[in-house]
Design an enzyme around this catalytic site. Structure first.
Site, mmCIF file in Angstrom:
data_model
loop_
_atom_site.group_PDB
_atom_site.id
_atom_site.type_symbol
_atom_site.label_atom_id
_atom_site.label_comp_id
_atom_site.label_asym_id
_atom_site.label_seq_id
_atom_site.Cartn_x
_atom_site.Cartn_y
_atom_site.Cartn_z
ATOM 1 N N HIS A 18 0.850 -1.195 0.000
ATOM 2 C CA HIS A 18 0.000 0.000 0.000
ATOM 3 C C HIS A 18 0.890 1.251 0.000
ATOM 4 O O HIS A 18 2.123 1.135 -0.010
ATOM 5 C CB HIS A 18 -0.973 -0.018 1.185
ATOM 6 C CG HIS A 18 -0.315 -0.214 2.524
ATOM 7 N ND1 HIS A 18 0.540 0.733 3.084
ATOM 8 C CD2 HIS A 18 -0.384 -1.229 3.418
ATOM 9 C CE1 HIS A 18 0.966 0.299 4.261
ATOM 10 N NE2 HIS A 18 0.426 -0.885 4.488
ATOM 11 N N HIS A 21 3.969 1.670 2.318
ATOM 12 C CA HIS A 21 5.226 1.037 1.898
ATOM 13 C C HIS A 21 5.961 1.934 0.904
ATOM 14 O O HIS A 21 7.189 2.075 0.969
ATOM 15 C CB HIS A 21 4.952 -0.326 1.253
ATOM 16 C CG HIS A 21 4.348 -1.330 2.179
ATOM 17 N ND1 HIS A 21 3.052 -1.772 2.053
ATOM 18 C CD2 HIS A 21 4.846 -1.965 3.266
ATOM 19 C CE1 HIS A 21 2.789 -2.648 3.001
ATOM 20 N NE2 HIS A 21 3.852 -2.769 3.765
ATOM 21 N N CYS A 124 -1.256 -11.183 19.086
ATOM 22 C CA CYS A 124 -1.783 -10.450 17.931
ATOM 23 C C CYS A 124 -1.087 -10.975 16.685
ATOM 24 O O CYS A 124 0.125 -10.766 16.528
ATOM 25 C CB CYS A 124 -1.541 -8.944 18.095
ATOM 26 S SG CYS A 124 -1.980 -8.009 16.612
ATOM 27 N N CYS A 127 0.555 -8.166 14.479
ATOM 28 C CA CYS A 127 1.877 -7.692 14.913
ATOM 29 C C CYS A 127 2.878 -8.830 15.056
ATOM 30 O O CYS A 127 4.076 -8.581 15.179
ATOM 31 C CB CYS A 127 1.772 -6.985 16.267
ATOM 32 S SG CYS A 127 0.893 -5.424 16.247
ATOM 33 N N CYS A 142 -5.398 -4.707 20.233
ATOM 34 C CA CYS A 142 -4.101 -4.115 19.906
ATOM 35 C C CYS A 142 -4.317 -2.732 19.288
ATOM 36 O O CYS A 142 -5.209 -2.533 18.468
ATOM 37 C CB CYS A 142 -3.375 -5.039 18.932
ATOM 38 S SG CYS A 142 -2.011 -4.290 18.060
ATOM 39 N N HIS A 145 -3.935 -2.834 15.509
ATOM 40 C CA HIS A 145 -4.931 -3.597 14.749
ATOM 41 C C HIS A 145 -6.275 -3.629 15.491
ATOM 42 O O HIS A 145 -6.726 -4.694 15.922
ATOM 43 C CB HIS A 145 -4.430 -5.034 14.496
ATOM 44 C CG HIS A 145 -3.162 -5.087 13.723
ATOM 45 N ND1 HIS A 145 -1.915 -5.140 14.323
ATOM 46 C CD2 HIS A 145 -2.926 -5.050 12.376
ATOM 47 C CE1 HIS A 145 -0.979 -5.161 13.382
ATOM 48 N NE2 HIS A 145 -1.561 -5.106 12.209
ATOM 49 N N LYS A 297 -7.374 6.480 9.449
ATOM 50 C CA LYS A 297 -6.339 5.453 9.385
ATOM 51 C C LYS A 297 -6.633 4.512 8.216
ATOM 52 O O LYS A 297 -7.785 4.159 7.969
ATOM 53 C CB LYS A 297 -6.308 4.665 10.700
ATOM 54 C CG LYS A 297 -5.155 3.666 10.765
ATOM 55 C CD LYS A 297 -5.055 3.005 12.125
ATOM 56 C CE LYS A 297 -3.916 1.992 12.132
ATOM 57 N NZ LYS A 297 -3.733 1.364 13.446
ATOM 58 N N LYS A 300 -8.319 -2.041 5.715
ATOM 59 C CA LYS A 300 -9.105 -2.852 4.766
ATOM 60 C C LYS A 300 -10.591 -2.759 5.084
ATOM 61 O O LYS A 300 -11.428 -2.718 4.192
ATOM 62 C CB LYS A 300 -8.650 -4.307 4.823
ATOM 63 C CG LYS A 300 -7.323 -4.570 4.128
ATOM 64 C CD LYS A 300 -6.978 -6.045 4.209
ATOM 65 C CE LYS A 300 -5.582 -6.303 3.656
ATOM 66 N NZ LYS A 300 -5.190 -7.714 3.831
#
Length: 477
Positions: A18, A21, A124, A127, A142, A145, A297, A300
């Site tokens: 995405h 990156h 998690c 992570c 988390c 996430h 943020k 998905k």
């Protein structure tokens, strides 16, 4: 010639890349390109973090063998880099036999700090990390996430004596032997250390890991915890355990470029593993913030994940590099939307740089200009200030200095009105145009680490005795 070794974080390849990156790849590339320009011997490394449980789960959901799945996704990350005009000197895959060998060597060197014990905790998968209840949000989730339930795991694992390294790591960070940039992230690590360190689990049951990953030496029932092996990609990629001569040349890393979500692994776990092994420590950790999408943020579940390849194919690599580097500070969350991107493109690239280059080239063509040695004094941007900004990782400040130079030259041309001098055959025309050529050539050099394709086009156009106009660098959107 000094060596300079810089790394990106090693992305998980459980999904396609995405724009977060792309942001990190570009930041690392700017630093690498700058050091090449000043004459350093540079190595830029990235790779694929392939030994995570999340990769196995994603492959199962996709109905593909794990190796095929991660190979396909790893190629997407390599393709993204290529599309962004980034040439990784090394792209080290976590599933490669060389990396497995290097990671087993690291394990063996650290064996005095490794012991077996029972463990129960909340895990998690996103992570690839165990968390205590105190480290989770009010919903028991988390922070990285949210909305994903943690797995309760109880199993026998190998543990690393992280608690033994608290004071050593604290001294290294306080003395800036390991420099963490920016200062607030350094303080975050020191605050974490102040609470004390607990020993960490560094292996997973082979069944739970689906026998995927680096086997623990001498124990087929256990697979290495992904973070133990993934961090070692920084070493295996430059020959650790494989090519001693290469390893001695490049290690330690001069800069690790990472996102804020993986700071603990790089600033606490990684130094502890290296201290245990008696190996050299990385010099600097650059911690960048995140990209939000229209103020939210990226997620998905929200359906707002942006594919950087689509943006590059639509607008080109340099415009996207430009937005990430000028309109996003590494030290604050940056917001992206196509609307904001187009506004920045039109204002800075089309109307700013592109217009300057086009109008100057047209003036030179109309005046039958031939290179001259004439000089006109004017304010110019301090090259030292520009270099300092890059070395401090203030990429947006460095580009603001270049755009100040662009604005100054545009203003100079407006004030001098060389188009009138062409009509009158004024003797000052050559000096004015010569100065404009000199400044544009300098702008091209300053743009090289940031907009390499654009810099090359400008250099080619403004080289030689006769300069001609050409198609706009950045047609307005």
């Amino acid at each position: 010639m000094a060596k300079f070794y810089i790394t990106t974080a090693i992305p998980y390849v459980n999904a396609k890349p995405h724009i977060g990156h792309a942001l990190e790849f570009v930041q690392a590339d700017v630093v690498a390109r700058y050091h090449k320009i000043v004459g350093d011997d540079v190595l830029l490394l990235s790779g694929a973090d392939e030994n995570a449980i999340k990769n196995v789960q994603a492959a199962e959901q996709d109905g593909k063998p794990v190796q095929s799945f991660i190979d396909e996704n790893a190629k997407l990350f390599q393709n993204l880099a290529k599309k962004l005009n980034i040439d990784f000197d090394v792209f080290q895959k976590g599933s490669s036999p060389a990396h497995h060998k290097a990671s087993q060597k690291l394990w063996k060197i650290c064996k005095d700090d490794i012991y077996k014990n029972k463990y129960k905790g909340l895990y998690c998968v996103g992570c690839e990390q165990f968390y205590t209840k105190e480290e989770l949000d009010e919903n028991g989730e988390c922070f990285e996430h949210p909305g994903k339930k943690l797995d309760e795991v109880a199993e026998v694992n190998y543990f690393f004596k992280l608690s033994a390294y608290k004071d050593d790591i604290k001294k290294l960070i306080e003395s800036e032997t390991i420099e963490i940039v920016p200062a607030n992230r350094r303080n975050e690590v020191l605050s974490f250390l102040e609470k004390g360190l607990e020993d960490i689990s560094i292996s997973r049951n082979s069944k739970r890991a689906k026998n995927w990953g680096v086997p623990v030496p001498g124990d087929k029932e256990q697979i290495m915890y992904v973070w133990f092996d993934a961090l070692n990609i920084y070493q295996s990629g430059v020959g650790f355990g494989i090519d001693e001569k290469k390893y001695k040349k490049w290690w330690p890393a001069d800069v690790h470029v990472i996102g804020k979500g993986i700071l603990r692994f790089h600033a606490v776990y990684w130094p502890a593993f290296l201290l245990s092994a008696g190996l050299k420590l990385p010099k600097t950790i650059l911690v960048h913030e995140y990209i939000t999408i229209d103020g939210q943020k990226m997620s998905k579940s929200l359906g707002n994940v942006i594919d950087p390849i689509e943006l590059i194919e639509k607008y080109g690599a340099d415009p996207l590099r430009f937005y990430f580097l000028k309109h996003v500070s590494p030290f604050a969350d940056g917001d992206f939307s196509e609307k904001k991107f187009i506004e920045a493109y039109n204002a800075d690239l089309a109307n700013g740089l592109g217009n300057l280059v086009a109008r100057t080239a047209k003036l030179l063509e109309n005046s039958n200009y031939k290179s001259s040695t004439g000089k006109i004094s004017a304010d110019i941007v301090s090259i030292a200030e520009y270099s300092e900004a890059i070395l401090d990782f203030r990429f947006n400040d460095a580009l603001n200095l270049v755009w100040k130079k662009i604005e100054q030259l545009n203003k100079f041309i407006n004030n001098e009105k060389p188009w009138d001098l062409i009509k009158n055959q004024d003797k000052r025309l050559k000096d004015i145009l010569s100065y404009a050529v000199d400044q544009i050539q300098e702008i091209a050099v300053l743009l090289k680490p940031f907009l390499p394709e654009t810099a090359e086009k400008i250099e080619k156009q403004f080289k030689g005795p006769k300069i001609k106009s050409s198609a706009p660098l950045f047609p307005r959107i």
